[in-house]
Enzyme design. Structure first.
Site, PDB file in Angstrom:
ATOM      1  N   GLU A 176     -13.135-102.678   0.197  1.00 37.88           N
ATOM      2  CA  GLU A 176     -11.964-103.307   0.875  1.00 37.88           C
ATOM      3  C   GLU A 176     -12.214-102.917   2.432  1.00 37.88           C
ATOM      4  OE1 GLU A 176      -8.225-101.876  -1.027  1.00 37.88           O
ATOM      5  OE2 GLU A 176      -8.195-103.906  -2.009  1.00 37.88           O
ATOM      6  N   GLU A 377     -10.799-107.041  -8.464  1.00 41.27           N
ATOM      7  CA  GLU A 377      -9.807-106.430  -8.657  1.00 41.27           C
ATOM      8  C   GLU A 377      -8.574-107.344  -8.571  1.00 41.27           C
ATOM      9  OE1 GLU A 377      -8.388-103.115  -6.165  1.00 41.27           O
ATOM     10  OE2 GLU A 377     -10.257-102.360  -5.822  1.00 41.27           O
TER      11      GLU A 377
END
Ligand code: BGP
Length: 478
Positions: A176, A377
């Site tokens: 991320e 995810e």
């Protein structure tokens, strides 16, 4: 007949900082996450530069993959995993990040993990840096703000690439990476919190420092990819973005423009750099209006071009709306919120559940980049009840996952090239945003509680048996 690739990478995702524990075992040094206390949905976790007696630091034991890796990998294999997303804990290899020689005990641990995965034919997908910056680099360089950190990261990559070249094929340079565009990213991913002590929600919003730190991460990522490209042609190098899709709240052009801007700033900026190899022109205005000047060294732009990714991965949990109206109803989310969408329900933590948004998102990303995608995810953070007989009836989680997989398959029919799917926290881990154990994502339950108690025993939830069938049928039996 399954619409998914025959070699679709079904699996689950974890990160060392939330899963591994053993924070000071076998020579490991402290990472930023080890300095974070627990918190809750209502009380933010805190970062403390020194250990506070009597305070809980949940990453330090986490759910103890370090001592349970054999058992956990056997559970993953029982579900039929083809892929296991995990991260290497930087401070297990370089305890302060600055050593010239790596810590052999740390390297040996991941050898054992990769060998165990290999035994079951499971492909590791390794995040090189997932919220695990050595804390010593925070103290000395203000984290990624210091350009020196690029070289430390590259040295770390050289060591793990060399050591695991025959064991790992899929790598993600940063988890991320767009987290650094948010204030919270100063703690989790950039470590630009030298001398800071306090709640993670009150870290000062130092944009100049964060965007400079991000530039250093882009350069570091590009250097790692270039190295892989030159020395290890068998490696597949990817980026990883926290994708929080936004919809305009209404068709009012002000809402639409605000939404476009948010989509660019949070969702597109970092991958535009990592996939295309240069800063997008829309950032110039943002930098100007926020008095941000990025210091670049000669050669940086060239490096960004040379170090682009081969595939694109992202986390997807929720969506939100954007409204130009300052009184619109706010809603939370993964790193960023927005305003409420009247057509969606939210989880107990206020993240709006939007399976169709995943189809939309996959299409948007694929249209833009035309490279293989992977959802690394996704999942539902929920309160689970462990029954006396050891079962956990988590039909709400099965519903969430089923609906998202359905939409993933729709996106594949739309023409998206999708490599795989690894739902987050397939086994219970510590929550990244709140430091809680109560917010569980797992298909496997771990006896570990918010007060730090629990014998760390593992129990299969209903979703475990369901997911096993999903994998067996390559996504046909949902
Ligand atoms: C992502 C992180 C993960 C993970 C997940 C769920 O942002 O990459 O580390 O934790 O979010 O978030 P949370 O644990 O806050 O519910």
């Amino acid at each position: 007949m399954s619409v998914l690739r025959k070699d679709f990478l079904w699996g689950g995702a974890t990160a060392a900082n939330q899963y591994e524990g053993a924070w000071d075992v076998d020579g490991k040094g402290p990472s930023v996450s080890d300095m974070c206390t627990n918190g809750s949905h209502t009380t933010p976790k805190r970062v403390t530069p020194t250990f506070e007696e009597g305070t809980l630091y949940p990453s330090r034991e986490a759910t103890d993959f370090y001592h349970h890796y054999k058992e956990d990998i056997a559970l993953a294999a029982e579900m039929g995993f083809k892929c296991f997303r995990m991260s290497i804990n930087w401070t297990r290899i370089f305890p302060t990040g600055m050593e010239t020689e790596p810590n052999e005990a740390g390297l040996a641990f991941y050898d054992k993990v990769f060998d165990e995965l290999n035994k079951y034919g499971i492909e590791p997908l390794v995040t090189i840096s997932h919220y695990e910056l050595p804390y010593a680099l925070v103290e000395k360089y203000n984290g990624w703000y210091g350009r020196e950190v690029i070289d430390f990261y590259v040295r770390y990559c050289e060591v793990i690439f060399d050591r695991y070249q025959d064991k790992v094929k899929y790598w993600l340079t940063f988890n991320e990476i767009n987290c650094g565009t948010m204030t919270m990213g100063a703690v989790l991913s950039l470590g630009t919190i030298k001398d800071y002590c306090g709640p993670v929600t009150e870290v000062p919003d130092e944009k100049q420092i964060r965007y400079q730190g991000l530039h250093h991460q882009f350069v570091a990522s590009a250097k790692a990819i270039k190295l892989a490209h030159e020395k290890y042609p068998q490696f597949q190098m990817g980026c990883m973005i926290c994708f929080a899709t936004k919809y305009p709240y209404t068709c009012n052009p002000d809402d639409v423009l605000k939404c476009q801007n948010e989509m660019r700033q949070f969702n597109w900026f970092c991958s535009d750099v990592q996939v295309r190899g240069y800063y997008p022109s829309y950032m110039n205005r943002f930098f100007e209006e926020n008095n941000i000047t990025i210091a670049k060294e000669p050669g940086d732009d060239e490096l960004l071009k040379q170090g682009t990714v081969y595939f694109y991965t992202f986390s997807y949990y929720m969506t939100a709306c954007e409204s130009a109206d300052p009184n619109a109803d706010a809603v939370g989310g993964n790193l960023v919120g927005g305003c409420k969408n009247p057509y969606l329900q939210a989880s107990d933590w206020g993240w709006q559940i939007d399976p169709k948004g995943l189809r939309y998102t996959l299409n948007e990303i694929y249209d833009r980049y035309q490279i293989p995608l992977m959802v690394v995810e996704n999942g539902l953070g929920a309160y689970d009840k462990l029954e006396e007989d050891g079962s956990v009836h988590d039909s709400y989680r099965i519903d969430y996952l089923r609906q998202h997989i359905e939409q993933m398959e729709e996106a594949v029919k739309d023409g998206v090239d999708l490599m795989g799917y690894t739902p987050w926290g397939w086994i219970d881990v510590v929550s990244a945003s709140t430091g809680e154990m109560a917010k569980r994502y797992g298909l496997v339950y771990v006896n570990k509680y918010d007060d730090g108690t629990g014998d760390l025993g593992r129990r299969k939830k209903d979703s475990f048996y369901w997911y096993k069938k999903v994998i067996e049928s390559n996504g046909d039996e949902l």
